[in-house]
Write a protein that holds these residues in place. Sequence first.
Motif, PDB file in Angstrom:
ATOM      1  N   HIS A   1       0.850  -1.190   0.000  1.00  0.00           N
ATOM      2  CA  HIS A   1       0.000   0.000   0.000  1.00  0.00           C
ATOM      3  C   HIS A   1       0.887   1.241   0.000  1.00  0.00           C
ATOM      4  O   HIS A   1       2.032   1.204   0.451  1.00  0.00           O
TER       5      HIS A   1
ATOM      6  N   LEU B   1      -5.451   5.808   0.188  1.00  0.00           N
ATOM      7  CA  LEU B   1      -4.617   4.616   0.136  1.00  0.00           C
ATOM      8  C   LEU B   1      -4.724   3.989  -1.247  1.00  0.00           C
ATOM      9  O   LEU B   1      -5.817   3.790  -1.765  1.00  0.00           O
TER      10      LEU B   1
ATOM     11  N   ALA C   1      -2.738   1.024  -4.168  1.00  0.00           N
ATOM     12  CA  ALA C   1      -1.867  -0.141  -4.265  1.00  0.00           C
ATOM     13  C   ALA C   1      -0.451   0.298  -4.614  1.00  0.00           C
ATOM     14  O   ALA C   1      -0.238   1.136  -5.495  1.00  0.00           O
TER      15      ALA C   1
ATOM     16  N   HIS D   1       2.028  -6.867   2.440  1.00  0.00           N
ATOM     17  CA  HIS D   1       1.154  -6.301   3.475  1.00  0.00           C
ATOM     18  C   HIS D   1       1.706  -5.012   4.096  1.00  0.00           C
ATOM     19  O   HIS D   1       1.217  -4.568   5.130  1.00  0.00           O
TER      20      HIS D   1
ATOM     21  N   LEU E   1       2.933  -0.982   4.521  1.00  0.00           N
ATOM     22  CA  LEU E   1       2.807   0.434   4.210  1.00  0.00           C
ATOM     23  C   LEU E   1       4.121   1.064   4.657  1.00  0.00           C
ATOM     24  O   LEU E   1       4.393   1.154   5.865  1.00  0.00           O
TER      25      LEU E   1
ATOM     26  N   VAL F   1      -5.171   3.610   8.894  1.00  0.00           N
ATOM     27  CA  VAL F   1      -4.953   2.510   7.949  1.00  0.00           C
ATOM     28  C   VAL F   1      -4.762   1.198   8.692  1.00  0.00           C
ATOM     29  O   VAL F   1      -5.300   0.153   8.293  1.00  0.00           O
TER      30      VAL F   1
ATOM     31  N   LYS G   1      -6.032   0.319  11.392  1.00  0.00           N
ATOM     32  CA  LYS G   1      -7.320  -0.137  11.916  1.00  0.00           C
ATOM     33  C   LYS G   1      -8.219  -0.665  10.803  1.00  0.00           C
ATOM     34  O   LYS G   1      -8.863  -1.709  10.946  1.00  0.00           O
ATOM     35  N   SER G   2      -8.261   0.046   9.684  1.00  0.00           N
ATOM     36  CA  SER G   2      -9.166  -0.342   8.594  1.00  0.00           C
ATOM     37  C   SER G   2      -8.602  -1.471   7.738  1.00  0.00           C
ATOM     38  O   SER G   2      -9.352  -2.270   7.176  1.00  0.00           O
ATOM     39  N   GLN G   3      -7.288  -1.547   7.622  1.00  0.00           N
ATOM     40  CA  GLN G   3      -6.614  -2.611   6.869  1.00  0.00           C
ATOM     41  C   GLN G   3      -5.830  -3.437   7.886  1.00  0.00           C
ATOM     42  O   GLN G   3      -4.622  -3.285   8.043  1.00  0.00           O
TER      43      GLN G   3
ATOM     44  N   ASP H   1      -4.563  -6.323   8.264  1.00  0.00           N
ATOM     45  CA  ASP H   1      -3.406  -7.175   8.002  1.00  0.00           C
ATOM     46  C   ASP H   1      -2.190  -6.381   7.536  1.00  0.00           C
ATOM     47  O   ASP H   1      -1.189  -6.953   7.087  1.00  0.00           O
ATOM     48  N   THR H   2      -2.252  -5.053   7.657  1.00  0.00           N
ATOM     49  CA  THR H   2      -1.170  -4.186   7.200  1.00  0.00           C
ATOM     50  C   THR H   2      -0.100  -4.015   8.271  1.00  0.00           C
ATOM     51  O   THR H   2      -0.391  -3.988   9.462  1.00  0.00           O
TER      52      THR H   2
ATOM     53  N   GLY I   1      -0.998  -4.111  12.267  1.00  0.00           N
ATOM     54  CA  GLY I   1      -2.396  -3.727  12.145  1.00  0.00           C
ATOM     55  C   GLY I   1      -3.269  -4.482  13.136  1.00  0.00           C
ATOM     56  O   GLY I   1      -2.818  -5.402  13.832  1.00  0.00           O
TER      57      GLY I   1
END
Length: 217
Positions: free
Chosen positions: A138, A146, A148, A155, A157, A174, A176-178, A180-181, A213
């Motif tokens: 990301h 955000l 790609a 995974h 950022l 990010v 929280k919302s993604q 697996d990041t 994450g």
Amino acid sequence: MSAVLRWIAGSGWLVLAGGADDEIRASALARGSSDGHSVYLSFGDDVPGQISESERLQEDLEDLGAGAGYQVDVLAEDDETLAARLADAGLVVISSSRSVDDLRSGLLGAAVKGMRQAYENGALIYAEGLGAAVFGAHVLLENGKLAAGLAWVEHALVVPGMRSVQQSVRVQEVLKSQGDTLAIGIAAGSALALGPAGALETWGAKQVTITLGSAYR
């Protein structure tokens, strides 16, 4: 750190630097392959009569001992030529001369194809500042959205210049919302070096942080 980080397989090294630093640049040159030429990527930012950021970076690296190399404008070359020039390189250098949006769009396609071939053959890919940000799965664009990335680091950022996730509310959102990041902060004066067979090193001040994450908790 090595337990959670995954990156693309290859015989080369991917070095992500938080910013300009001669010690890290010298370490990259020492680690890189002696085979192949050096390619310095530019993104249509040349101004007649003025030295560009990528040209300045080339001069600095050559002063530190880099071998013969040349500039390649990713926006001016046709796809076939661009991919071929990069595929044969021993060192590929990406500066932060443009916005992260421009860097991302310029590298997608033929440029990343050529870099991937060079990396698989043993080349060192050196990305500095915003240039490092695009190698995660990301990337945060200038407007905060955000998008790609090149996904060389799974995974992830990548956030150059960040010492702690507490510095960025957007990065926290990010994570929280993604869920697996992984947010990888690379402070100025530090670098993350990823090599073959799971080799992982931190260089310079070694201020590299990984924040998991929500899915990891």
